[in-house]
Design a protein around this motif. Structure first.
Motif, PDB file in Angstrom:
ATOM      1  N   PHE A 787       0.826  -1.206   0.000  1.00 20.20           N
ATOM      2  CA  PHE A 787       0.000   0.000   0.000  1.00 20.20           C
ATOM      3  C   PHE A 787       0.867   1.265   0.000  1.00 20.20           C
ATOM      4  O   PHE A 787       1.916   1.322   0.640  1.00 20.20           O
ATOM      5  CB  PHE A 787      -0.921   0.026   1.229  1.00 20.20           C
ATOM      6  N   ALA A 788       0.384   2.264  -0.737  1.00 16.92           N
ATOM      7  CA  ALA A 788       1.012   3.600  -0.717  1.00 16.92           C
ATOM      8  C   ALA A 788      -0.092   4.633  -0.915  1.00 16.92           C
ATOM      9  O   ALA A 788      -1.165   4.309  -1.444  1.00 16.92           O
ATOM     10  CB  ALA A 788       2.056   3.727  -1.816  1.00 16.92           C
ATOM     11  N   ILE A 789       0.156   5.853  -0.467  1.00 15.79           N
ATOM     12  CA  ILE A 789      -0.890   6.898  -0.558  1.00 15.79           C
ATOM     13  C   ILE A 789      -0.266   8.213  -1.005  1.00 15.79           C
ATOM     14  O   ILE A 789       0.897   8.498  -0.702  1.00 15.79           O
ATOM     15  CB  ILE A 789      -1.596   7.072   0.814  1.00 15.79           C
ATOM     16  N   GLN A 790      -1.041   8.967  -1.764  1.00 17.59           N
ATOM     17  CA  GLN A 790      -0.562  10.268  -2.236  1.00 17.59           C
ATOM     18  C   GLN A 790      -1.743  11.231  -2.294  1.00 17.59           C
ATOM     19  O   GLN A 790      -2.873  10.825  -2.582  1.00 17.59           O
ATOM     20  CB  GLN A 790       0.053  10.114  -3.631  1.00 17.59           C
ATOM     21  N   PHE A 791      -1.493  12.538  -1.986  1.00 18.98           N
ATOM     22  CA  PHE A 791      -2.541  13.560  -2.044  1.00 18.98           C
ATOM     23  C   PHE A 791      -2.297  14.463  -3.233  1.00 18.98           C
ATOM     24  O   PHE A 791      -1.149  14.745  -3.592  1.00 18.98           O
ATOM     25  CB  PHE A 791      -2.537  14.443  -0.784  1.00 18.98           C
ATOM     26  N   ASN A 792      -3.376  14.953  -3.810  1.00 14.16           N
ATOM     27  CA  ASN A 792      -3.271  16.009  -4.822  1.00 14.16           C
ATOM     28  C   ASN A 792      -3.048  17.340  -4.089  1.00 14.16           C
ATOM     29  O   ASN A 792      -3.281  17.457  -2.888  1.00 14.16           O
ATOM     30  CB  ASN A 792      -4.557  16.074  -5.651  1.00 14.16           C
ATOM     31  N   ARG A 793      -2.578  18.335  -4.834  1.00 15.88           N
ATOM     32  CA  ARG A 793      -2.447  19.669  -4.238  1.00 15.88           C
ATOM     33  C   ARG A 793      -3.797  20.119  -3.687  1.00 15.88           C
ATOM     34  O   ARG A 793      -4.831  19.840  -4.291  1.00 15.88           O
ATOM     35  CB  ARG A 793      -1.970  20.675  -5.294  1.00 15.88           C
ATOM     36  N   ASN A 794      -3.782  20.820  -2.562  1.00 11.81           N
ATOM     37  CA  ASN A 794      -5.043  21.210  -1.928  1.00 11.81           C
ATOM     38  C   ASN A 794      -4.894  22.572  -1.265  1.00 11.81           C
ATOM     39  O   ASN A 794      -3.801  23.142  -1.212  1.00 11.81           O
ATOM     40  CB  ASN A 794      -5.484  20.139  -0.922  1.00 11.81           C
ATOM     41  N   SER A 795      -6.007  23.091  -0.754  1.00 15.21           N
ATOM     42  CA  SER A 795      -6.069  24.490  -0.303  1.00 15.21           C
ATOM     43  C   SER A 795      -5.093  24.824   0.815  1.00 15.21           C
ATOM     44  O   SER A 795      -4.613  25.952   0.901  1.00 15.21           O
ATOM     45  CB  SER A 795      -7.488  24.835   0.165  1.00 15.21           C
ATOM     46  N   PHE A 796      -4.810  23.868   1.694  1.00 11.15           N
ATOM     47  CA  PHE A 796      -3.989  24.188   2.856  1.00 11.15           C
ATOM     48  C   PHE A 796      -2.687  23.385   2.893  1.00 11.15           C
ATOM     49  O   PHE A 796      -2.041  23.297   3.928  1.00 11.15           O
ATOM     50  CB  PHE A 796      -4.789  23.968   4.143  1.00 11.15           C
ATOM     51  N   GLY A 797      -2.298  22.790   1.761  1.00 13.98           N
ATOM     52  CA  GLY A 797      -1.010  22.102   1.684  1.00 13.98           C
ATOM     53  C   GLY A 797      -0.938  20.820   2.497  1.00 13.98           C
ATOM     54  O   GLY A 797       0.150  20.409   2.914  1.00 13.98           O
ATOM     55  N   LEU A 798      -2.093  20.162   2.750  1.00 16.77           N
ATOM     56  CA  LEU A 798      -2.058  18.886   3.480  1.00 16.77           C
ATOM     57  C   LEU A 798      -1.299  17.845   2.666  1.00 16.77           C
ATOM     58  O   LEU A 798      -1.516  17.709   1.456  1.00 16.77           O
ATOM     59  CB  LEU A 798      -3.475  18.382   3.751  1.00 16.77           C
ATOM     60  N   ALA A 799      -0.413  17.098   3.327  1.00 20.55           N
ATOM     61  CA  ALA A 799       0.373  16.054   2.655  1.00 20.55           C
ATOM     62  C   ALA A 799       0.740  14.999   3.693  1.00 20.55           C
ATOM     63  O   ALA A 799       0.873  15.317   4.887  1.00 20.55           O
ATOM     64  CB  ALA A 799       1.629  16.652   2.019  1.00 20.55           C
ATOM     65  N   PRO A 800       0.912  13.743   3.268  1.00 20.29           N
ATOM     66  CA  PRO A 800       1.341  12.719   4.233  1.00 20.29           C
ATOM     67  C   PRO A 800       2.697  13.086   4.817  1.00 20.29           C
ATOM     68  O   PRO A 800       3.622  13.458   4.094  1.00 20.29           O
ATOM     69  CB  PRO A 800       1.419  11.445   3.377  1.00 20.29           C
ATOM     70  N   ALA A 801       2.826  12.961   6.160  1.00 18.90           N
ATOM     71  CA  ALA A 801       4.105  13.272   6.811  1.00 18.90           C
ATOM     72  C   ALA A 801       5.047  12.075   6.757  1.00 18.90           C
ATOM     73  O   ALA A 801       6.213  12.187   7.110  1.00 18.90           O
ATOM     74  CB  ALA A 801       3.861  13.694   8.263  1.00 18.90           C
ATOM     75  N   GLY A 802       4.538  10.937   6.311  1.00 14.41           N
ATOM     76  CA  GLY A 802       5.346   9.733   6.188  1.00 14.41           C
ATOM     77  C   GLY A 802       4.592   8.719   5.345  1.00 14.41           C
ATOM     78  O   GLY A 802       3.472   8.981   4.888  1.00 14.41           O
ATOM     79  N   PRO A 803       5.172   7.525   5.110  1.00 16.22           N
ATOM     80  CA  PRO A 803       4.475   6.517   4.297  1.00 16.22           C
ATOM     81  C   PRO A 803       3.286   5.917   5.050  1.00 16.22           C
ATOM     82  O   PRO A 803       3.205   6.003   6.282  1.00 16.22           O
ATOM     83  CB  PRO A 803       5.560   5.466   4.042  1.00 16.22           C
ATOM     84  N   LEU A 804       2.386   5.307   4.311  1.00 14.90           N
ATOM     85  CA  LEU A 804       1.226   4.615   4.905  1.00 14.90           C
ATOM     86  C   LEU A 804       1.731   3.303   5.495  1.00 14.90           C
ATOM     87  O   LEU A 804       2.186   2.422   4.766  1.00 14.90           O
ATOM     88  CB  LEU A 804       0.168   4.377   3.819  1.00 14.90           C
ATOM     89  N   GLN A 805       1.673   3.175   6.822  1.00 18.59           N
ATOM     90  CA  GLN A 805       2.263   2.018   7.515  1.00 18.59           C
ATOM     91  C   GLN A 805       1.258   0.868   7.594  1.00 18.59           C
ATOM     92  O   GLN A 805       0.480   0.766   8.541  1.00 18.59           O
ATOM     93  CB  GLN A 805       2.704   2.444   8.926  1.00 18.59           C
ATOM     94  N   ILE A 806       1.265   0.007   6.577  1.00 19.40           N
ATOM     95  CA  ILE A 806       0.486  -1.242   6.638  1.00 19.40           C
ATOM     96  C   ILE A 806       1.494  -2.360   6.414  1.00 19.40           C
ATOM     97  O   ILE A 806       1.892  -2.644   5.268  1.00 19.40           O
ATOM     98  CB  ILE A 806      -0.644  -1.251   5.581  1.00 19.40           C
ATOM     99  N   LEU A 807       1.965  -2.951   7.501  1.00 22.82           N
ATOM    100  CA  LEU A 807       3.141  -3.818   7.449  1.00 22.82           C
ATOM    101  C   LEU A 807       2.815  -5.243   7.010  1.00 22.82           C
ATOM    102  O   LEU A 807       3.678  -5.952   6.514  1.00 22.82           O
ATOM    103  CB  LEU A 807       3.823  -3.832   8.825  1.00 22.82           C
ATOM    104  N   THR A 808       1.547  -5.651   7.206  1.00 25.46           N
ATOM    105  CA  THR A 808       1.195  -7.034   6.819  1.00 25.46           C
ATOM    106  C   THR A 808       0.149  -7.004   5.716  1.00 25.46           C
ATOM    107  O   THR A 808      -0.690  -6.093   5.673  1.00 25.46           O
ATOM    108  CB  THR A 808       0.627  -7.812   8.023  1.00 25.46           C
ATOM    109  N   PRO A 809       0.165  -7.975   4.793  1.00 26.93           N
ATOM    110  CA  PRO A 809      -0.866  -8.032   3.737  1.00 26.93           C
ATOM    111  C   PRO A 809      -2.252  -8.212   4.367  1.00 26.93           C
ATOM    112  O   PRO A 809      -2.395  -8.793   5.444  1.00 26.93           O
ATOM    113  CB  PRO A 809      -0.466  -9.267   2.914  1.00 26.93           C
ATOM    114  N   ILE A 810      -3.271  -7.717   3.660  1.00 27.35           N
ATOM    115  CA  ILE A 810      -4.656  -7.848   4.140  1.00 27.35           C
ATOM    116  C   ILE A 810      -5.303  -9.008   3.395  1.00 27.35           C
ATOM    117  O   ILE A 810      -5.463  -8.976   2.167  1.00 27.35           O
ATOM    118  CB  ILE A 810      -5.461  -6.555   3.899  1.00 27.35           C
TER     119      ILE A 810
END
Length: 971
Positions: A787-810
């Motif tokens: 898993f990985a996550i990314q945001f589009n540009r937005n009004s207040f500059g919200l962005a992930p501060a680190g990677p999406l931590q899902i360590l085991t497969p679902i």
């Protein structure tokens, strides 16, 4: 569109003697079917005619995408004209038909190895213009060959293609090593290849400000300066703009570069001239002023700038806007060229006004007689706007050149004698400023001004005249009669006039108390009881309180010595001027705004500064000093997106802090008076425990008649002082604050839209950290991982501060909780609605997209509680147009409970007061990008409907804040 234009122009050389306009005149029905047949014809000439018809239809906006396969089949031809037309068609429709466009790839690759360099260049240029990811993969090998082609025409085309490819897929360009190849092209033997390589690298560097792609060093600069003499005019502009970003090591290198750039000043293209001026203006900062070459350079800069003013009006205007900046920075360059800026009778108004502005900037003791004669002439023109500006210019000259003040006043009096209404009114406005600049010098003209009192009908002129009468009341025998005449239509006057009249009458009363007591009572009553304007009421109450409690302090405050007005009030702020000088020849120099104020998008806008010579104490910022650039960057705010939001947010959003010492009192001013003004409305109520109607000290004449406040004052004003605004700011600390409201999780991505992956989530703020809390549910039949996550540009500059931590497969039918910390330092773009967030989530199956809305309270900072006085000052400072009012219905909390609940979401109550059974809460909140929002929440006991008024310098935020209030209070 630019590519179409280029190609159509090139096609003209292949055209037949007959005009091609015939292709644009057909309006037949069934045309597509006929064109299809012609495109598949065996005859080459018929095929070419058909393609021309297709291009003509496409140009006028008809949809001819149905012919895509038939047009692509025409690519296999030796006819260069036909090939160009087909490529033109491909550029336009490849994006809408990506699968069909793949058919053309083999022909592209083949054309990139053609013996004819024109065809090789055409193929690589077209491939770069087709913004389709699938084609991009096939472009790399042909592009690599073309970058090292033996023909310079192909190499220069390929250089530009790298920039286009980088815009589509930056990672691919870096992986393929194209950036290194592009850097090597700077050393190419052909100057046009060098210019295009510089242009491409500059373009890429703009979107990646910290990449340091253009590693400018003395060797590279030498290569660029060598190419400068031989390349085309647009190539010269690219190179000069690149040179402007270089910071020389010392004054010798600066001089060397200036000497080699100076010949560009005589170029026929005005863009080249302005780019050369920009480089010279920047590098002059490094040269010692006592150097002979410095004086020579100043003399060389004047003639090209003067020559620009002989062009057509539009170019003149651009040149004048740039000259305006240059003159503010270095007036000595054009100090002997005043006559060039004299207005011609046939100049358009926008050129006239710009010339007028520059004339004032260049005005000095040496040329003031010439300037005044010219301005007096302009004041008799027929264009009203221009005449007004000319009269104002005379006043500005008086303020700027002290020796000319008397002559200016004399000129203004001559103009007043013309009795032309708008001239008289403008003259009175500027004479007021002259009085401010030179007190006790020209007051003899007041009698002449008073003669024209009746003819004044414009608010600014009336306000100026009232100021003069109030300020010099002791010199005017009938001052009270004059001011009383204005008072008769008080409610019909504009706010500007009403405020000025109130102050003038108070001044008059303080100077002649026995004669004007009735007049001052009348104006105070009109201002406080009969006016709806809060500014006027506030000023009226302050004067009322001042006069009734301490007339001596009132005299020291109202009649205090005023600071002299500055010589140049309209100069651009120095740091902004430095930045604009670095943007000479661009739109920023025409708008007189930094690019960040009007450019939006992904490109990082660099804040440029002029290079200063060593030891000057000024900061030096070059493109190489990335860290310095970061430390000086302003608070990130929402950029404009076709509206004025960017401009609004570029204003000073942070209220003045009140932690520093209070400003020093003026000489002779009591500290009580200073405190009264410094404390805003709060100090209006004072700290005394007696009501306003108590016994008053001071002289009987001044104290008489001010014992009781007017009946129409608000209830809080009639109450004892300790229960007024003093009480308003005494919150009493009642009760514990409730916890932060967390919205329940909502389904953001349904399983049916994401191949079995369901995502639900919410946003929380804990200890100052924003988190996106999600539940990922696998409803598919296969395991999900990576898993990985990314945001589009937005009004207040919200962005992930680190990677999406899902360590085991679902595994199938399993769900997992994930918390993603967020930062607010990402790229910014205004969204609709403002709190919309577009998200991409990738796993081993695919990439999925969804959007969600975050509560704006996630962005409210923990330090959002304003100081009381700062709150009052800021509320008054924000324009009334920025105030929004909303109703919150069906809410059954009392004011204390509401206040505690809101505090959990970092909405802080600054003050509370009760007026006629209605609790009024004054609240503040501060967003992560520095925007302050102020609120007044009205809660009536027994009434489930609240009223909320919001004030903010960026009113677009108000709707989201209101929705947040509603959500928090009702849950």
């Amino acid at each position: 569109m630019q590519e179409w234009a280029n190609q159509l122009c090139e096609n003209r050389q292949f055209g037949s003697k007959m005009t091609d306009s015939k292709y644009f005149t057909t309006t037949k029905k069934g045309e597509i079917f006929e064109l299809k047949a012609e495109l598949n014809s065996d005859k080459k000439e018929k095929k070419k005619e058909a393609v021309k018809k297709v291009i003509a239809s496409m140009t006028v906006g008809k949809d001819v995408s149905a012919l895509f396969p038939d047009v692509v089949n025409c690519m296999q031809t030796d006819n260069l004209e036909l090939k160009k037309l087909v490529y033109l068609y491909l550029m336009n429709y490849a994006k809408s038909q990506p699968d069909m466009a793949i058919m053309a790839v083999n022909t592209f690759v083949k054309d990139c190895e053609d013996l004819n360099p024109l065809i090789r260049a055409l193929a690589v240029r077209t491939m770069g213009c087709i913004r389709v990811d699938k084609i991009t993969e096939y472009l790399c090998e042909p592009l690599r060959k073309c970058l090292k082609d033996e023909d310079p025409y192909v190499r220069k085309t390929a250089a530009v293609c790298v920039a286009k490819l980088h815009d589509i897929n930056a990672q691919l360009v870096e992986d393929q090593g194209f950036l290194d190849t592009l850097k090597d092209l700077i050393s190419d033997s052909n100057p046009m290849v060098v210019a295009n390589a510089v242009a491409a690298l500059s373009e890429i560097a703009e979107s990646h400000p910290n990449s340091n792609l253009l590693d400018l060093n003395p060797q590279t600069i030498n290569k660029l300066l060598t190419a400068l003499n031989e390349c085309t005019e647009w190539g010269q502009i690219f190179i000069l703009d690149c040179l402007a970003n270089y910071s020389p090591r010392d004054d010798r290198e600066s001089q060397s570069i200036c000497e080699r750039v100076t010949p560009r000043l005589s170029h026929a293209n005005s863009a080249v001239v302005l780019s050369a001026v920009k480089v010279l203006m920047k590098f002059m900062e490094m040269l010692p002023k006592d150097l002979d070459y410095y004086g020579t350079l100043l003399k060389k800069l004047a003639p090209p700038l003067v020559t620009l003013l002989s062009a057509e009006p539009e170019l003149q205007y651009v040149a004048l806007r740039n000259i305006n900046l240059i003159v503010q920075r270095r007036p000595e360059i054009l100090k002997h060229e005043m006559k060039v800026f004299f207005v011609k009778y046939n100049d358009p108004i926008y050129v006239k006004l710009e010339k007028l502005d520059i004339m004032i900037r260049l005005a000095s003791q040496a040329n003031i007689a010439q300037v005044l004669a010219e301005l007096k002439e302009y004041a008799t023109e027929v264009d009203v706007d221009f005449v007004r500006k000319a009269v104002r210019a005379i006043g500005r000259c008086a303020i700027k050149v002290e020796q000319s003040a008397e002559r200016c006043v004399s000129t203004l009096l001559d103009l007043i004698q013309t009795k032309v209404n708008y001239v008289v009114q403008e003259a009175i406005v500027v004479i007021k400023d002259i009085f401010r600049k030179y007190p006790n010098k020209y007051e003899s003209v007041i009698a002449t001004l008073c003669e024209h009192l009746e003819s004044l009908d414009e608010p600014e002129a009336r306000a100026a005249m009232i100021w003069i009468v109030g300020e010099y009341a002791e010199r005017i025998d009938n001052a009270d009669e004059l001011l009383e005449s204005f008072l008769e239509g008080f409610h019909d006057e504009s706010t500007q006039v009403q405020l000025q009249l109130l102050t003038a009458i108070v001044k008059l009363f303080l100077k002649k108390p026995t004669e004007t007591q009735e007049l001052v009572q009348q104006v105070l009553s009109l201002a406080t009881q009969d006016s709806d304007n809060p500014d006027l009421r506030d000023r009226g109450y302050i004067y009322w309180r001042l006069l009734s409690t301490d007339p001596v302090a009132a005299k020291e405050v109202v009649l205090a010595e005023k600071p002299l007005i500055s010589e140049e009030t309209d100069l651009i702020e120095p740091t902004l001027l430095e930045e604009l000088i670095c943007h000479i020849g661009t739109l920023a120099s025409v708008y007189h705004k930094p690019p960040s104020a009007f450019v939006e998008g992904s490109r990082g806008v660099q804040h440029k500064r002029l290079t200063s010579s060593a030891g000057s104490g000024e900061s030096v910022e070059s493109p190489d000093t990335g860290s310095a650039a970061v430390s000086e960057a302003p608070t990130a705010v929402i950029p404009s997106q076709g509206d004025l939001l960017g401009d609004l947010l570029n204003l000073d959003l942070t209220p003045p802090t009140s932690t520093g010492p209070p400003p020093a009192a003026a000489p002779g001013m009591q500290m009580g008076a200073m405190d009264l003004l410094g404390g805003g409305l709060d100090s209006l109520m004072g700290d005394e425990s007696e009501p306003l109607g108590g016994d008053i000290g001071g002289s009987p004449a001044m104290g008489a008649g001010f014992g009781a406040p007017p009946a129409a004052m608000p209830a809080s004003f009639n109450a004892p002082i300790s229960g007024g605004l003093d009480d308003l700011f005494d919150l009493g600390g009642g009760g514990m604050t409730m916890g932060t409201y967390i919205p329940p999780k909502a389904v953001w991505l349904p399983a049916m839209k994401a191949k079995g992956l369901e995502i639900s989530g919410t946003f929380v703020r804990r200890s100052g950290v924003i988190q996106m809390e999600m539940t990922l549910n696998n409803k598919a039949m296969s395991v999900m991982s990576d898993f990985a996550i990314q945001f589009n540009r937005n009004s207040f500059g919200l962005a992930p501060a680190g990677p999406l931590q899902i360590l085991t497969p679902i595994s199938p039918n399993q769900s997992i909780e994930a918390a993603l910390p967020l930062s607010t330092v990402g790229p910014v773009m205004k969204m609709e609605p403002l709190n919309n967030l577009q998200v991409a989530v990738k796993n081993n199956i695919d990439v999925f997209y969804f959007s969600c809305q975050y509560p704006i309270s996630m962005l409210f900072l923990e330090d959002g509680k304003m100081e009381r006085q700062v709150f009052l000052a800021t509320w008054k400072d924000i324009p009334n147009e920025n105030e929004s009012q909303f109703q919150i219905k069906d809410c059954h909390l009392n004011s204390d409970a509401a206040s505690n609940k809101l505090q959990g979401s970092n909405i802080f109550t600054i003050a509370k007061r009760t007026v006629e059974g209605q609790d009024m809460l004054y609240q503040s909140m501060k967003l992560t990008n520095g925007i302050w929002v102020l609120a007044e929440l009205r809660v009536q006991a027994g009434n489930p409907n609240y009223t909320i008024s919001l004030k903010c310098r960026a009113p677009e935020v108000s709707q989201c804040v209101f929705q947040n209030y509603e959500t928090v209070l009702k849950n």
